[in-house]
Structure formats: structure tokens, C-alpha cells
Design a protein around this motif. Structure first.
Motif, PDB file in Angstrom:
ATOM      1  N   ASP A  49       6.993  -4.862  -6.263  1.00  0.00           N
ATOM      2  CA  ASP A  49       8.258  -4.891  -7.009  1.00  0.00           C
ATOM      3  C   ASP A  49       9.326  -5.672  -6.257  1.00  0.00           C
ATOM      4  OD1 ASP A  49       7.111  -3.412  -8.989  1.00  0.00           O
ATOM      5  OD2 ASP A  49       7.907  -1.486  -8.303  1.00  0.00           O
ATOM      6  N   LEU A  50       9.260  -5.658  -4.918  1.00  0.00           N
ATOM      7  CA  LEU A  50      10.221  -6.422  -4.125  1.00  0.00           C
ATOM      8  C   LEU A  50       9.933  -7.915  -4.150  1.00  0.00           C
ATOM      9  CD1 LEU A  50      10.680  -4.114  -0.985  1.00  0.00           C
ATOM     10  CD2 LEU A  50      12.342  -4.560  -2.796  1.00  0.00           C
ATOM     11  N   GLY A  51       8.758  -8.311  -4.665  1.00  0.00           N
ATOM     12  CA  GLY A  51       8.442  -9.728  -4.785  1.00  0.00           C
ATOM     13  C   GLY A  51       7.414 -10.248  -3.819  1.00  0.00           C
ATOM     14  N   VAL A  52       6.736  -9.364  -3.088  1.00  0.00           N
ATOM     15  CA  VAL A  52       5.701  -9.805  -2.155  1.00  0.00           C
ATOM     16  C   VAL A  52       4.386  -9.954  -2.909  1.00  0.00           C
ATOM     17  CG1 VAL A  52       4.500  -9.311   0.005  1.00  0.00           C
ATOM     18  CG2 VAL A  52       6.875  -8.556  -0.300  1.00  0.00           C
ATOM     19  N   PRO A  53       3.720 -11.090  -2.814  1.00  0.00           N
ATOM     20  CA  PRO A  53       2.435 -11.278  -3.524  1.00  0.00           C
ATOM     21  C   PRO A  53       1.384 -10.284  -3.047  1.00  0.00           C
ATOM     22  CG  PRO A  53       3.318 -13.383  -2.763  1.00  0.00           C
ATOM     23  CD  PRO A  53       4.145 -12.320  -2.122  1.00  0.00           C
ATOM     24  N   GLY A  54       0.494  -9.906  -3.975  1.00  0.00           N
ATOM     25  CA  GLY A  54      -0.534  -8.932  -3.642  1.00  0.00           C
ATOM     26  C   GLY A  54      -1.483  -9.406  -2.561  1.00  0.00           C
ATOM     27  N   TYR A  55      -1.809 -10.708  -2.537  1.00  0.00           N
ATOM     28  CA  TYR A  55      -2.767 -11.188  -1.533  1.00  0.00           C
ATOM     29  C   TYR A  55      -2.173 -11.101  -0.127  1.00  0.00           C
ATOM     30  CZ  TYR A  55      -0.125 -15.593  -1.468  1.00  0.00           C
ATOM     31  OH  TYR A  55       0.860 -16.541  -1.335  1.00  0.00           O
ATOM     32  N   GLN A  56      -0.836 -11.262   0.003  1.00  0.00           N
ATOM     33  CA  GLN A  56      -0.216 -11.116   1.318  1.00  0.00           C
ATOM     34  C   GLN A  56      -0.191  -9.657   1.762  1.00  0.00           C
ATOM     35  OE1 GLN A  56       3.628 -12.954   1.490  1.00  0.00           O
ATOM     36  NE2 GLN A  56       2.849 -15.034   1.190  1.00  0.00           N
ATOM     37  N   ILE A  57       0.073  -8.761   0.825  1.00  0.00           N
ATOM     38  CA  ILE A  57       0.054  -7.327   1.154  1.00  0.00           C
ATOM     39  C   ILE A  57      -1.338  -6.912   1.595  1.00  0.00           C
ATOM     40  CG2 ILE A  57       0.442  -5.007   0.256  1.00  0.00           C
ATOM     41  CD1 ILE A  57       2.412  -6.213  -1.729  1.00  0.00           C
ATOM     42  N   ALA A  58      -2.366  -7.386   0.876  1.00  0.00           N
ATOM     43  CA  ALA A  58      -3.742  -7.006   1.193  1.00  0.00           C
ATOM     44  C   ALA A  58      -4.150  -7.457   2.588  1.00  0.00           C
ATOM     45  CB  ALA A  58      -4.689  -7.586   0.143  1.00  0.00           C
ATOM     46  N   SER A  59      -3.690  -8.623   3.004  1.00  0.00           N
ATOM     47  CA  SER A  59      -4.086  -9.136   4.313  1.00  0.00           C
ATOM     48  C   SER A  59      -3.256  -8.563   5.451  1.00  0.00           C
ATOM     49  CB  SER A  59      -3.969 -10.659   4.323  1.00  0.00           C
ATOM     50  OG  SER A  59      -2.627 -11.060   4.075  1.00  0.00           O
ATOM     51  N   ALA A 108     -12.481  -2.451   0.081  1.00  0.00           N
ATOM     52  CA  ALA A 108     -12.382  -2.152  -1.346  1.00  0.00           C
ATOM     53  C   ALA A 108     -10.926  -2.038  -1.788  1.00  0.00           C
ATOM     54  CB  ALA A 108     -13.143  -0.862  -1.658  1.00  0.00           C
ATOM     55  N   LEU A 109     -10.106  -1.380  -0.979  1.00  0.00           N
ATOM     56  CA  LEU A 109      -8.694  -1.240  -1.320  1.00  0.00           C
ATOM     57  C   LEU A 109      -7.983  -2.592  -1.273  1.00  0.00           C
ATOM     58  CD1 LEU A 109      -7.795   2.098   0.514  1.00  0.00           C
ATOM     59  CD2 LEU A 109      -7.630   1.664  -1.928  1.00  0.00           C
ATOM     60  N   ARG A 110      -8.321  -3.418  -0.306  1.00  0.00           N
ATOM     61  CA  ARG A 110      -7.693  -4.736  -0.228  1.00  0.00           C
ATOM     62  C   ARG A 110      -8.033  -5.572  -1.460  1.00  0.00           C
ATOM     63  NH1 ARG A 110      -5.725  -5.101   4.987  1.00  0.00           N
ATOM     64  NH2 ARG A 110      -6.829  -3.857   6.540  1.00  0.00           N
ATOM     65  N   HIS A 156      -3.065  -1.305  -8.993  1.00  0.00           N
ATOM     66  CA  HIS A 156      -2.364  -0.703  -7.870  1.00  0.00           C
ATOM     67  C   HIS A 156      -2.243   0.816  -7.939  1.00  0.00           C
ATOM     68  CE1 HIS A 156      -1.431  -4.846  -7.295  1.00  0.00           C
ATOM     69  NE2 HIS A 156      -0.618  -4.889  -8.327  1.00  0.00           N
ATOM     70  N   ASN A 157      -2.616   1.454  -9.015  1.00  0.00           N
ATOM     71  CA  ASN A 157      -2.411   2.895  -9.105  1.00  0.00           C
ATOM     72  C   ASN A 157      -3.711   3.657  -9.331  1.00  0.00           C
ATOM     73  OD1 ASN A 157       0.412   3.062  -8.680  1.00  0.00           O
ATOM     74  ND2 ASN A 157       0.767   2.299 -10.748  1.00  0.00           N
ATOM     75  N   ASP A 158      -4.239   3.563 -10.549  1.00  0.00           N
ATOM     76  CA  ASP A 158      -5.408   4.371 -10.882  1.00  0.00           C
ATOM     77  C   ASP A 158      -6.618   3.987 -10.032  1.00  0.00           C
ATOM     78  OD1 ASP A 158      -3.910   5.658 -12.758  1.00  0.00           O
ATOM     79  OD2 ASP A 158      -4.549   4.357 -14.414  1.00  0.00           O
ATOM     80  N   GLU A 159      -6.907   2.697  -9.993  1.00  0.00           N
ATOM     81  CA  GLU A 159      -8.091   2.271  -9.243  1.00  0.00           C
ATOM     82  C   GLU A 159      -7.922   2.532  -7.748  1.00  0.00           C
ATOM     83  OE1 GLU A 159     -10.575  -1.838  -8.349  1.00  0.00           O
ATOM     84  OE2 GLU A 159      -9.487  -1.603 -10.245  1.00  0.00           O
ATOM     85  N   VAL A 206      -8.530   6.195  -6.988  1.00  0.00           N
ATOM     86  CA  VAL A 206      -9.956   6.534  -6.985  1.00  0.00           C
ATOM     87  C   VAL A 206     -10.626   6.028  -5.712  1.00  0.00           C
ATOM     88  CG1 VAL A 206     -12.142   6.159  -8.167  1.00  0.00           C
ATOM     89  CG2 VAL A 206     -10.070   6.607  -9.496  1.00  0.00           C
ATOM     90  N   LEU A 207     -10.316   4.791  -5.320  1.00  0.00           N
ATOM     91  CA  LEU A 207     -10.912   4.229  -4.102  1.00  0.00           C
ATOM     92  C   LEU A 207     -10.452   4.983  -2.857  1.00  0.00           C
ATOM     93  CD1 LEU A 207     -10.579   0.416  -4.906  1.00  0.00           C
ATOM     94  CD2 LEU A 207     -12.667   1.799  -4.938  1.00  0.00           C
ATOM     95  N   ALA A 208      -9.194   5.402  -2.862  1.00  0.00           N
ATOM     96  CA  ALA A 208      -8.699   6.163  -1.713  1.00  0.00           C
ATOM     97  C   ALA A 208      -9.405   7.508  -1.615  1.00  0.00           C
ATOM     98  CB  ALA A 208      -7.195   6.356  -1.834  1.00  0.00           C
ATOM     99  N   ARG A 209      -9.644   8.132  -2.767  1.00  0.00           N
ATOM    100  CA  ARG A 209     -10.367   9.413  -2.741  1.00  0.00           C
ATOM    101  C   ARG A 209     -11.796   9.214  -2.262  1.00  0.00           C
ATOM    102  NH1 ARG A 209      -8.925  14.535  -2.567  1.00  0.00           N
ATOM    103  NH2 ARG A 209      -7.589  14.448  -4.408  1.00  0.00           N
ATOM    104  N   GLN A 210     -12.421   8.148  -2.687  1.00  0.00           N
ATOM    105  CA  GLN A 210     -13.780   7.869  -2.215  1.00  0.00           C
ATOM    106  C   GLN A 210     -13.801   7.548  -0.719  1.00  0.00           C
ATOM    107  OE1 GLN A 210     -15.100   4.692  -4.760  1.00  0.00           O
ATOM    108  NE2 GLN A 210     -15.437   6.035  -6.537  1.00  0.00           N
ATOM    109  N   ASN A 211     -12.646   7.038  -0.218  1.00  0.00           N
ATOM    110  CA  ASN A 211     -12.551   6.721   1.210  1.00  0.00           C
ATOM    111  C   ASN A 211     -12.208   7.938   2.044  1.00  0.00           C
ATOM    112  OD1 ASN A 211     -12.694   4.869   3.342  1.00  0.00           O
ATOM    113  ND2 ASN A 211     -10.471   4.540   3.318  1.00  0.00           N
ATOM    114  N   GLY A 212     -12.030   9.107   1.386  1.00  0.00           N
ATOM    115  CA  GLY A 212     -11.818  10.349   2.134  1.00  0.00           C
ATOM    116  C   GLY A 212     -10.372  10.756   2.300  1.00  0.00           C
TER     117      GLY A 212
END
Length: 644
Positions: free
Chosen positions: A454-464, A536-538, A546-549, A552-558
Motif C-alpha cells: 500500500d505504501l508503494g513498494v513493489p512485491g518483488y522487492q518485498i519478497a527479496s 513459497a511465501l516469497r 497477500h492474504n488468504d494464500e 495458508v502457506l504460513a500455517r503449513q510452514n508452522g
């Protein structure tokens, strides 16, 4: 002072003065000779009052002296031998204050209290009594020997009780320190210190401000609120995240108390129409407390809020903060990474800064260059290069961060990511070989990713760049005065609705004692959740889910959500379910997982919207088809046959 020995000269002097003095009145009435008066004046000096000396020398009677004093001041004299005030009236003035002011309350109602005192014209003592009782003072005159004897008779001859000694000496060991270079503020600090050392000269406003600050530090309060109201002024402390009433002060003292705080904070006391900010320092028994002051004009006057910050970092270990062992172990590995980003999220006052400083304390060593950018610098930690933001001087988070990156840092700590510019620079710093720690205001750990986007940071930069996110809250801990009982059906039902399917066998019931101010809680403990970014999260962050998936991935990651940790504290008897529900939203805790596709569902869903299976079983449900669904399925079938 020269007194004539003949009556003619004395009368001529009286005609030159508008207000007669005690000796003059007694001489005019023929109740004392000029020679005795001159001798008494020479003997008096500055040690004793003239009236008391004349009584001791038996030069005048009590009746004659009382009549002369009434003519001067208009204050009636009362005999103290037979005073018998009610216990409620006597309790308005504590013994220590009664001895210091030489005053006794004798009658009271909702608005006034009649007080017999040795110095009924002493405005400073009257203000102090008005401040303590909150009532209008109607003074009466009493001679010193009589008043002191009555105090011993009514209050007792023993020493003052411990609470009175504590109140009387409540401002001892305090040192006010100016944070401004202006001479007027330094002089105000000096005057404050001098007044506190000479208690007989302390004004009510000075005593009140010093007393409330020391009381707030003693109670471990985070904020002091001075709130003007229609009839009086309320003073409240925020302790363990909850505002508590501390005392009420007379409305007449509101402006003087606010002005005293503004003088200490280097504000403009003449400006009462606009909000102002300031700060000053206090040392109490060797502890350095930084007070950030804010004023706000309200309907009944200026509201003053003082934020108390400890000058020294607590340097707590992860275990002492209540961080679970599995999170503490993972966090220790994260903060030792050569590059990346760790975010701590939560509302104001949830302990984010304490967690960050504990991380810095863990990794600080001579071989690591750590630079912090804060607003304000909350803790002083040796070995760190700490920079305070100054917006008025053009030193913002973004501009300061650019300069910090040219200082060859290994670790950078940002007090908060507030805007797009700061977020972009912080993410790029995490990508270019620096480890960045910062805070965000989000509800949970997964929402931090949405906030950055929302602040304007691209998703690929956040992931890395993002390594992990910690979300936390602070929950009040039960005081040791609590007791246990058999769980009630309502208690069991509330636990089950919150997600605790196996409720404990014992219910902890809130009580109350002096140690916890009868709140039932004393101290706080943290609850946490930690989102660790894996491949998987990245990938999910890059794809925009960014929310539902991600959940789920975070829960699978423990991941274990903070609501689950909070319920563990309830099961262990450290807090109550009502306190947990006050702090934590349970909408996410009640989310369930589909048994067929492992996606998380809201509890109001009867069937999974992803695979169509029943929420309580693993069998897919045949949902009603759209009228055009058969034709669409035939077209899909023909395409598949053509492909094959």
C-alpha cells in the motif's frame, strides 16, 4: 525599624500609614507601653512573631491580642482547647500536613472547610490546604501553642504514619534537568530545584508537578494525563496500558500546574490556543526519565500529557520478554543474517521498541557498525550510533536514512516506516548488504506485506528483502492476589468460542489488593507471532496473493498465531480470557482449514468456496450449477480432446 518613645510621635506615624500594625493598635488601646513595645521589637528579630512573643512575656492577654489581630486581618479567633471535629473532617488534612501548616480542620461541607491555623493570612499555606482538600478554605485564627497542643491531642503524639512521611518527602531525591540551551529554561529548572529543596517555600503547583511525576515513576506509568474538567482537574496515569485515576486537584490550580509543566518543557506559557510540544529530563534516585510533553487546548483549558521514557535500555533477554522459545530461537538466527529485513508490528504501546532493542543488544559487538534512526531516541544503548529525527530542521526518516547508508553501516534500525520514501529506501538497503530492523502499525504479521505494498513498494522487492515479521501485543498479568474457582458454564463457553476446545479445569478469578491498586493485574506479558519468509511465501508475495494464500502457506510452514499463544496463557493461569479478548481480535483465531484443499475458511462458511466440500467433512458437495454450465463444460471437453 525605629519606634518613638512618646505617644505623640507614634500617633503621627500611624496617620502616615494606611494599615495599622499590631504594636500600634495595642499601644493606641493602652494595652502596652511604648517602652515594652520597643523592647519586644528588639527582642523579636525574625525568629518569632510579635503576637506570640507578647503572649510569652505576658505583656498582653489572649483576649486583647485576638481583638487587635481581628482589627488587622478580619479573621476571627477560636479557642482550640475544646475543638472536637468529626473524623471525616479531620481526615481532610493528613497529620504531616497539619503539623507543617499548623492547621486543624474543624467543620466541612461539600464546598468549604473551616480551618484553625496560626497563619490565616499566609496565601501559600492556604493554597496548599486548598490543593490537598479540594475545598475552599475558611481560615480562623489560633495561637501557636494552642494549635500545636490540639494537633497532638487530635492526631496523636506519635510520629506521623509511613504514608504521611512518604507524602511529605515525596519530592526528595528528584533532580530536574533542562533539555534546552535557552537561559530561561535553565533558570526555570534552577528555580524548581531550589523550591524543592526548601519545602517551606514550595508553591502548590511545584509540589504537585513533582509529586505526580514521582508517583508515576513509582507506579511504572507510561503516561501522565492532566485533564481539565468543568468542576475540577483530573490527573490520570496509564499503567499497564490502562488509564487509572490518580487524584483530583482544584480547578483554580489548573492554569498554574499547566504553566509550570510548560515552563519546564521550554514552551510558550502565553500561548494557550495552539497545541505545543516539549520535553525535559528528571533524575529520581539515580534513574533518568525523559518526559515528552504535549499540550492541547480543550473546552475547559489546556490538557497536558507527559510520556515517560526510561533513559536507559532495559537490555532484556528474549525469554524475559515472554517470547516463546521456538520464536526466540528463530529470531536469534534471523538477526544474525548478513542482510535482510526484520519488521515488528503492533499498535502503539505494544512493546515494539523493547523488542528491537533486545535484538540490537543481542548482535552488538565491536566488529558491527549499528546505526539507529528514531523519533525520539527512547533508550540509550552503549555501542550504538543513535540519531534523532528533527522534522523542523529537515532531518526526516528518509533524509537521515540516506545519510546513514553512506556511513558504512552493518545494521540499521528505523524507528518506524511511515511513508513510501522511507519504505523504498529501507527495502533497497536490505537488498544491498545491510540488515534493517523497523516497525509498522498493522494488526498481524501477514498484514505487514499488504502495508508495504500500500505504501508503494513493489512485491518483488518485498519478497527479496523481507526476512521475517513479528507481530506482538502486551497482555496484563494477573496479580498474586487472584484466586481459583471451578469454571462456570459461561467461562467454558467463552473459551470455546475463542478457539480453546479443551478448557482448563480451574478458572482464575480477578481479585484486588494494594500492590495492584485493586485492579487485579500487575505487570504485562507479551504474546507474539512470527512469520518467517520461505520460498513459497516469497513466490506468493511476488504473485500478489497477500492474504488468504499467505495465511495458508504460513500455517503449513508452522506459524502459531498470537491468539493461540494468548489462549495458552489463559490455560496456564497467567491472565484471563476477558483480558485476552480486550487486546486481541479473535476473528483470525477462529479461522478453520478445509479438510479437502487445506485452505483456511471463515467460520460462517458452511462449504469451502475453493473446492466446494462440506466444512465439517472431506466429501465435495455438488453445488448448483449455472444454467450455462453444461454448455461451457462441453466446450472445455472438446478443447481438451483437440489438445490430446
Amino acid at each position: 525599624m525605629f519606634w518613638a518613645k512618646d505617644g505623640q510621635a507614634l500617633l503621627a506615624r500611624n496617620e502616615m500609614t494606611q494599615k495599622k500594625r499590631l504594636g500600634e493598635i495595642l499601644y493606641e488601646r493602652g494595652q502596652i507601653s511604648a517602652a515594652d513595645l520597643e523592647k519586644a521589637l528588639l527582642e523579636q528579630g525574625k525568629i518569632i512573631r510579635l503576637g506570640e512573643l507578647l503572649l510569652q512575656r505576658k505583656l498582653v492577654s489572649k483576649k486583647e491580642l485576638a481583638a487587635a489581630l481581628w482589627e488587622i486581618s478580619g479573621v476571627e479567633h477560636l479557642e482550640c482547647q475544646e475543638l472536637s471535629p468529626t473524623p471525616e473532617t479531620l481526615s481532610l488534612i493528613p497529620p504531616a500536613l497539619a503539623r507543617r501548616c499548623r492547621a486543624i480542620p474543624i467543620e466541612s461541607n461539600e464546598k468549604t472547610v473551616t480551618v484553625v491555623m496560626v497563619e490565616p493570612q499566609n496565601l501559600q499555606l492556604l493554597d496548599e490546604l486548598r490543593f490537598k482538600t479540594g475545598l475552599k478554605i475558611l481560615p480562623k485564627l489560633g495561637f501557636q501553642d494552642e494549635v500545636l497542643s490540639a494537633i497532638e491531642r487530635l492526631y496523636g503524639t506519635s510520629e506521623a504514619p509511613p504514608e504521611d512521611i512518604q507524602v511529605a518527602d515525596d519530592t526528595t531525591g528528584m533532580e530536574f534537568i533542562s533539555s534546552s540551551s535557552q537561559e530561561r529554561n535553565v533558570e526555570a529548572m534552577r528555580e524548581m530545584q531550589v523550591e524543592l529543596k526548601h519545602k517551606s517555600k514550595t508553591t502548590p503547583a511545584v509540589h504537585l508537578v513533582a509529586m505526580m511525576i514521582k508517583a508515576a515513576v513509582t507506579k511504572k506509568a507510561s503516561d501522565i494525563h492532566i485533564e481539565p474538567q468543568q468542576s475540577d482537574t483530573a490527573v490520570r496515569f496509564r499503567v499497564d496500558g490502562i488509564l487509572r485515576d490518580h487524584q483530583r486537584i482544584p480547578r483554580i490550580l489548573q492554569n498554574t500546574v499547566a504553566s509550570r509543566v510548560k515552563i519546564l518543557s521550554d514552551m510558550d506559557i502565553a500561548e494557550r490556543r495552539n497545541p505545543q510540544d516539549g520535553r525535559f529530563l528528571v533524575k529520581i534516585a539515580g534513574r533518568r526519565v525523559d518526559l515528552r510533553v504535549s499540550t492541547l487546548p480543550t473546552q475547559y483549558g489546556e490538557k497536558v500529557v507527559m510520556r515517560l521514557l526510561e533513559g536507559e535500555s532495559p537490555l532484556k533477554e528474549f525469554s524475559s520478554l515472554g517470547i516463546p522459545k521456538e520464536i526466540a530461537d528463530a529470531l536469534s538466527e534471523i538477526v544474525r543474517l548478513p542482510q535482510g529485513m526484520l519488521l515488528v508490528t503492533g499498535p502503539t504501546g505494544s512493546g515494539k521498541s523493547t523488542t528491537l532493542y533486545s535484538c540490537l543488544h543481542l548482535i552488538r559487538r565491536p566488529t558491527v557498525n549499528i546505526v539507529t534512526v528514531e523519533d525520539p531516541v527512547e533508550y540509550v544503548l552503549p555501542g550504538l550510533n543513535q540519531v534523532q529525527v528533527n522534522v523542523k530542521a529537515g532531518l526526516t526518516f528518509a533524509s537521515c536514512l540516506r545519510s546513514v547508508l553512506r556511513q558504512d553501516p552493518d545494521v540499521v534500525m528505523l524507528g518506524e516506516i511511515r511513508d513510501m520514501e522511507t519504505a523504498e529506501i529501507a527495502v533497497k538497503a536490505a537488498q544491498t548488504g545491510h540488515f534493517v530492523l523497523s516497525t509498522l502499525h498493522t494488526n498481524d504479521s501477514i498484514s505487514a506485506v499488504t502495508r508495504l505494498i500500500d505504501l508503494g513498494v513493489p512485491g518483488y522487492q518485498i519478497a527479496s528483502a523481507l526476512s521475517a515479521v513479528i507481530a506482538q501485543r502486551l497482555i496484563r498479568r494477573l496479580c498474586s492476589c487472584h484466586y481459583s474457582s471451578v469454571p462456570t458454564p459461561e467461562y467454558i463457553q467463552s473459551l470455546r468460542l475463542s478457539g480453546l476446545t479443551v478448557p482448563p479445569d480451574i478458572q482464575q478469578v480477578v481479585n484486588g489488593c494494594d500492590a495492584c491498586d485493586f485492579t487485579g493485574f500487575r505487570g504485562r506479558i507479551g504474546i507474539y507471532e512470527m512469520l518467517i519468509c520461505n520460498d513459497a511465501l516469497r513466490q506468493s508475495i511476488r504473485s500478489g496473493n497477500h492474504n488468504d494464500e499467505m495465511r495458508v502457506l504460513a500455517r503449513q510452514n508452522g506459524i502459531k498465531f498470537m491468539q493461540e499463544y494468548a489462549l495458552d496463557l489463559v490455560r496456564e493461569g497467567l491472565t484471563t480470557i476477558e483480558e485476552v479478548q480486550r487486546v486481541v481480535a479473535f476473528s483470525q483465531a477462529s479461522v478453520e482449514t478445509c479438510k479437502s484443499c487445506a485452505r483456511e475458511l471463515s467460520p460462517n462458511f458452511s462449504f469451502c468456496p475453493f473446492c466446494g466440500s462440506d466444512r465439517l467433512s472431506s466429501e465435495p458437495r455438488q453445488r448448483p450449477q449455472h444454467p450455462q454450465a453444461p454448455a461451457r463444460m462441453k466446450r472445455v471437453g472438446r478443447k481438451r480432446e483437440a489438445i490430446n
